[in-house]
Structure formats: structure tokens, C-alpha cells
Write a protein that holds these residues in place. Structure first.
Motif, PDB file in Angstrom:
ATOM      1  N   SER A  96      -0.926  -1.675  -5.789  1.00 26.40           N
ATOM      2  CA  SER A  96      -1.579  -1.910  -4.505  1.00 26.40           C
ATOM      3  C   SER A  96      -2.774  -0.968  -4.389  1.00 26.40           C
ATOM      4  N   THR A 107       2.642   3.646  -5.369  1.00 24.75           N
ATOM      5  CA  THR A 107       3.998   3.402  -4.888  1.00 24.75           C
ATOM      6  C   THR A 107       4.684   2.366  -5.775  1.00 24.75           C
ATOM      7  N   TRP A 116       5.617  -5.874  -3.539  1.00 28.13           N
ATOM      8  CA  TRP A 116       5.831  -4.921  -2.451  1.00 28.13           C
ATOM      9  C   TRP A 116       6.009  -5.663  -1.132  1.00 28.13           C
ATOM     10  N   TYR A 117       6.647  -4.967  -0.198  1.00 30.75           N
ATOM     11  CA  TYR A 117       6.652  -5.374   1.194  1.00 30.75           C
ATOM     12  C   TYR A 117       5.461  -4.721   1.879  1.00 30.75           C
ATOM     13  N   PHE A 118       4.819  -5.461   2.797  1.00 25.52           N
ATOM     14  CA  PHE A 118       3.675  -4.938   3.545  1.00 25.52           C
ATOM     15  C   PHE A 118       3.905  -5.153   5.035  1.00 25.52           C
ATOM     16  N   ASN A 123      -0.253  -2.219   4.972  1.00 25.34           N
ATOM     17  CA  ASN A 123       0.251  -1.054   4.249  1.00 25.34           C
ATOM     18  C   ASN A 123       1.622  -1.354   3.653  1.00 25.34           C
ATOM     19  N   ILE A 124       1.925  -0.748   2.508  1.00 26.68           N
ATOM     20  CA  ILE A 124       3.249  -0.902   1.927  1.00 26.68           C
ATOM     21  C   ILE A 124       4.289  -0.377   2.906  1.00 26.68           C
ATOM     22  N   THR A 133       5.105 -10.198   2.037  1.00 25.74           N
ATOM     23  CA  THR A 133       5.411  -9.738   0.689  1.00 25.74           C
ATOM     24  C   THR A 133       4.317 -10.227  -0.244  1.00 25.74           C
TER      25      THR A 133
END
Length: 328
Positions: A96, A107, A116-118, A123-124, A133
Motif C-alpha cells: 500500500s 504494513t 488489506w482492509y481499508f 488508510n489500512i 478491501t
């Protein structure tokens, strides 16, 4: 004389400079980033793909990396297949990017092994706080962006990810910048309104019982009882701008509540104002949305308006109609 080393930022690069010198020519080398440091993002517009995406909550958008094969070759000296294979070998990283800090974000993936989840700010985040996601599908060579069900229509954000050659910096890269607008997916309805001042045509909510259950978790009767025409319900009716998709949260009801008098483009107005053409009113007892006319329209006139319903407490619960109108 013992010299202390300072790290300074010059043209987007961190350079080593002896503390007793003010001459940029004394800079010896670029800063070498450690494993726990997030490298600076070197500005390179030619390495950036900008995707403008509109989609609804619960939906997924797919970005095909094969569409940017030439960019991967130019920026990384690799095919898309080689770049994806390079992630496994360690030759390439997929991370990211924190645009606010202008850095890469190391991360570790928290959505599968390559995603990643956002949150709604881009933002992560943790899974519990997530609104989106993003995952790299290495088999299909795609990036999948998913808007979770809790995203509110009208949300806008940018999500950045990128591929880079792994080394002392990430200056050789391909960046995917997704500029996202979350829209509600409307039900489109076409109706004819009979001739005659204040004549109207009804849209039966029962015809959309499955959609109401899906969007609000309610039966049609519960939905109609929840409308705030009496000032007590939690479901409000809105006019929605067809071009900007902005929900009008400023206007009070101007017709029988919940309802509005409207101009021909769906803008909220008052009865008797020059150009007032339509009204949209809900009949709670009849479980209908009624669209009617003033004396202004003439036979053959065609209008399109948008009416939305949203829970004032849980704004993710919403339903919108786009209504195509022909005057008889």
C-alpha cells in the motif's frame, strides 16, 4: 575532525551529508531504508495509473493489470507475469501507499496473503473498522477492490497500492491510484401520468418488496410505518440530483409529508413557485409513492427525477428510484 552524518531530503531523495558541511556536493549516498522504515515515494506521474471508479456498497471492481503491460515493462523492465512472480521470489514488493505522508506503507497484508482492509479515509485498518478491501489476485493478474456493505453512498476516497523493485529504495515502481465514489444502485421505473392538474400515478412499494427487505431488513409494511411523515419515523425521503448523485439533505418536505413539490429536473420547490411541475408523495396507508403533476406540463413532456429513502440512524440502509415520466 570527527564528522557526524546527517540525512537530508533533496529532490525527494534522502542523502547522507557530513554535519560540518553545508555543501550539497558533499552528500555521499541515498539513505538506505531499514526493514522497519517506510520508504519515501518518489514522484513519478508516468509510473502512476489513475482509475476513477464508481460503484455501490457490496460491489466489487476489478482492475486488470494486463491492461498496463507496457507500463510494467517501461517502469520495472518486466512483464506483468514476471512482476507477480517476483513477489514470491522477493525481487518485487507489492505494498500500500500512504499518499498523505507520501511514503510506501510496509504494513503486512491482513486480508489474505496479498491484500488489506481499508477504512473510509483510505488508510489500512482492522477488519472490524474496514469499509473496503483490496486484494491482488495473482492467478487472474487483477486487483480486486470491494466496497463492504457498511459504506455510505456518497463516500469518496483514494486507495493507493503499488509494485516496486525491491532494494534500498522503491524508486522503480508502478502505482495504482483508485479514486472511488460510492453510489447507490437505483431502481429504474417508467410511468405515464394522466392528463389533468394534480393527477398522479402510483408506484407500488409491494412491487419492490424483495429490494426493501434487502436494503432495510424490513417488510413493506414496516418500511412504510418507518417513514417520517408524522415526524416519528427514522426513514426519510430525499430528492437526489441525477448528475452529482447528491442527496438533498437541506430541504424540508414541501408537499404532503413525506413528499415534495419539484421543478421538472427534480429540484425541490414549493407549490405555486414559477416552474413548479411535479409532486412526489408517499401514501403510508396505501404503501405507494405517488408522482403527480401541476398545471404546467403538457402532453408529451418527458421528465426524469430521482427519489431516495434512507434510514437517518443507519445511513448505509437506503433505496433509490430513478423515475422516467411521460405526461399524457
Amino acid at each position: 575532525m570527527k564528522k557526524n552524518i546527517l540525512y537530508v531530503l533533496l529532490g525527494g531523495l534522502f542523502l547522507s551529508l557530513t554535519a560540518c558541511s553545508e555543501n550539497w556536493e558533499d552528500a555521499t549516498s541515498k539513505h538506505v531504508y531499514g526493514e522497519n522504515e517506510n520508504p519515501y515515494l518518489r514522484a513519478d506521474a508516468e509510473a502512476t495509473v489513475t482509475k476513477k471508479i464508481q460503484f455501490g456498497a457490496g460491489q466489487t471492481q476489478i482492475i486488470s493489470l494486463s491492461d498496463y503491460a507496457e507500463l510494467f515493462q517501461t517502469q520495472l523492465g518486466m512483464t506483468v507475469d514476471e512482476a507477480i512472480a517476483g513477489i514470491s521470489s522477493g525481487k518485487v514488493v507489492f505494498h500500500s501507499i500512504n499518499a498523505a505522508r507520501n511514503t510506501w506503507d510496509r504494513t503486512a497484508p491482513n486480508k489474505g496473503t496479498t491484500g488489506w482492509y481499508f477504512d473510509v479515509m483510505g488508510n489500512i485498518s482492522s477488519q472490524a473498522d474496514a469499509n473496503f478491501t483490496v486484494e491482488l489476485n495473482t492467478s487472474d493478474k487483477t486487483i480486486m477492490i470491494n466496497a463492504l456493505e457498511n459504506v455510505v453512498a456518497g463516500s469518496t476516497l483514494s486507495i493507493n497500492v503499488g509494485f516496486a523493485i525491491n532494494g534500498t529504495d522503491f524508486d522503480q515502481y508502478v502505482r495504482i491510484l483508485s479514486e472511488i465514489v460510492i453510489i447507490d444502485v437505483p431502481i429504474e421505473v417508467s410511468i405515464n401520468i394522466p392528463d389533468g392538474e394534480y393527477s398522479a400515478t402510483s408506484i407500488e412499494f409491494n412491487d419492490y418488496a424483495d429490494k426493501i427487505q434487502e436494503c432495510f431488513g424490513m417488510t413493506v409494511a414496516e418500511f412504510c410505518e418507518g417513514l417520517d411523515g408524522d415526524g416519528k419515523g427514522d426513514i426519510h425521503m430525499y430528492s437526489v440530483n441525477l448528475e452529482s448523485l447528491k442527496w438533498d439533505e437541506e430541504s424540508s418536505y414541501t408537499a404532503n409529508a413525506p413528499g415534495y413539490w419539484m421543478m421538472k429536473d427534480g429540484t425541490v420547490t414549493n407549490w405555486g413557485v414559477a416552474g413548479y411541475s411535479l409532486f412526489a408523495e408517499c401514501s403510508i396507508s396505501d404503501e405507494t409513492l405517488n408522482i403527480g403533476r401541476s398545471a404546467t406540463p403538457v402532453a408529451g413532456d418527458k421528465y426524469t427525477i430521482s427519489i431516495g429513502f434512507r434510514d437517518k440512524t443507519n445511513k448505509a440502509n437506503l433505496l433509490r428510484f430513478v423515475i422516467n415520466i411521460t405526461m399524457e
